[in-house]
Design an enzyme around this catalytic site. Structure first.
Site, short mmCIF file in Angstrom:
data_model
loop_
_atom_site.label_atom_id
_atom_site.label_comp_id
_atom_site.label_asym_id
_atom_site.label_seq_id
_atom_site.Cartn_x
_atom_site.Cartn_y
_atom_site.Cartn_z
N ASP A 9 0.85 -1.19 0.00
CA ASP A 9 0.00 0.00 0.00
C ASP A 9 0.89 1.24 0.00
O ASP A 9 1.70 1.43 0.92
CB ASP A 9 -0.86 -0.05 1.26
N ASP A 33 -5.84 7.28 -5.53
CA ASP A 33 -6.17 8.68 -5.24
C ASP A 33 -7.05 8.76 -3.98
O ASP A 33 -6.78 9.55 -3.05
CB ASP A 33 -6.91 9.26 -6.46
N THR A 122 -3.17 2.10 -14.47
CA THR A 122 -3.48 0.67 -14.64
C THR A 122 -4.77 0.22 -13.94
O THR A 122 -5.13 -0.95 -13.98
CB THR A 122 -2.34 -0.24 -14.13
N1 AR6 Z 1 -1.37 1.61 -2.99
C1 AR6 Z 1 -0.77 1.29 -4.15
N2 AR6 Z 1 -1.44 1.07 -5.30
C2 AR6 Z 1 -2.79 1.16 -5.26
C3 AR6 Z 1 -3.50 1.49 -4.09
C4 AR6 Z 1 -2.72 1.72 -2.91
N3 AR6 Z 1 -3.30 2.04 -1.73
N4 AR6 Z 1 -4.83 1.51 -4.37
C5 AR6 Z 1 -4.95 1.19 -5.68
N5 AR6 Z 1 -3.72 0.97 -6.21
P1 AR6 Z 1 -6.12 3.75 -10.07
P2 AR6 Z 1 -5.63 5.20 -12.60
C6 AR6 Z 1 -3.34 0.59 -7.59
O1 AR6 Z 1 -7.46 3.33 -10.54
O2 AR6 Z 1 -5.82 3.93 -13.38
C7 AR6 Z 1 -9.06 7.55 -9.55
O3 AR6 Z 1 -10.43 7.56 -9.30
C8 AR6 Z 1 -4.37 -0.07 -8.46
O4 AR6 Z 1 -4.49 -1.45 -8.15
O5 AR6 Z 1 -5.97 4.21 -8.68
O6 AR6 Z 1 -4.46 6.07 -12.93
C9 AR6 Z 1 -8.52 8.94 -9.90
O7 AR6 Z 1 -9.20 9.96 -9.22
C10 AR6 Z 1 -3.78 0.17 -9.84
O8 AR6 Z 1 -2.80 -0.82 -10.12
O9 AR6 Z 1 -5.51 4.94 -11.00
C11 AR6 Z 1 -8.72 9.00 -11.38
O10 AR6 Z 1 -10.04 9.41 -11.70
C12 AR6 Z 1 -3.06 1.49 -9.68
O11 AR6 Z 1 -3.02 1.77 -8.30
C13 AR6 Z 1 -8.50 7.58 -11.83
O12 AR6 Z 1 -8.82 6.76 -10.72
C14 AR6 Z 1 -3.73 2.65 -10.40
O13 AR6 Z 1 -5.14 2.51 -10.33
C15 AR6 Z 1 -7.07 7.31 -12.22
O14 AR6 Z 1 -6.96 6.01 -12.73
#
Ligand code: AR6
Length: 173
Positions: A9, A33, A122
């Site tokens: 995390d 986020d 991703t």
């Molecule tokens: N620690 C590390 N990685 C994480 C965590 C965490 N606590 N939580 C999720 N991930 P995403 P995006 C991973 O969807 O695709 C949001 O709503 C997750 O498994 O967070 O860039 C924003 O506000 C995945 O591999 O980001 C934007 O609207 C990675 O983080 C949108 O999502 C990225 O997934 C951005 O989408």
């Protein structure tokens, strides 16, 4: 510049800067986020609102990066960047590479030595993780090779789950 991988995390990482995969509005969302804003608390949101009210009235464009306090996170700064939504019609890999390059520049301008990145784009933005991992690793290596002035000594990719971790391990070779 050393590249390390951790499965876990990102909100638990003790680093100088944590990179957030935000959206252009910069006011929070789901995924990483949401987790960063939950753990970071109201100071992170207040700093984002301040940016929107001053230098970023139209929000943060994809590929760019901006820093705020990390609030209650065990880090000093959050570097917010906006990944590209994955497309099969258009190659947006240059934008994903720019997220990494610009986040590292913002972090270095603050004097950060350790920077944690999630797997940008991703999740909600639909980028296949193997491809995203290759672009991310290549972009960081390019900065390491080209930016002699960077303060960053460790880039830590913090991957949520085994699949993402293994994709980054393959990309690192
Ligand atoms: N620690 C590390 N990685 C994480 C965590 C965490 N606590 N939580 C999720 N991930 P995403 P995006 C991973 O969807 O695709 C949001 O709503 C997750 O498994 O967070 O860039 C924003 O506000 C995945 O591999 O980001 C934007 O609207 C990675 O983080 C949108 O999502 C990225 O997934 C951005 O989408």
């Amino acid at each position: 510049m050393e590249i390390t991988l951790v499965e876990g995390d990102i909100t638990e990482q003790r680093v100088d800067a944590v990179v957030n995969a935000a959206n252009s509005a910069l006011l929070g969302g789901g995924g990483v986020d949401g987790a960063i804003h939950r753990r970071g608390g109201p100071r992170v949101l207040a700093a984002c609102r301040e940016l929107r009210a001053t230098v970023l009235p139209d929000g943060l464009p994809a590929g760019q990066a901006v820093a705020t306090t990390a609030g209650d996170l065990p880090a000093t700064w959050v570097v917010h960047t906006v990944g590209p939504v994955h497309s099969t019609r258009e190659d947006r890999s240059a934008v994903l590479a720019a997220c990494h390059r610009n986040s590292l520049r913002v972090a270095a301008d603050l004097g950060a030595r350790t920077v944690a990145f999630p797997a940008i784009s991703t999740g909600v933005y639909g980028w296949p993780v193997d491809s995203a991992a290759q672009i991310a690793v290549r972009a960081v290596r390019a900065v390491a090779a080209q930016d002699a002035s960077t303060t960053v000594g460790e880039v830590r990719f913090v991957l949520f789950g085994r699949e993402a971790y293994q994709a980054f391990a393959r990309a690192l070779g």
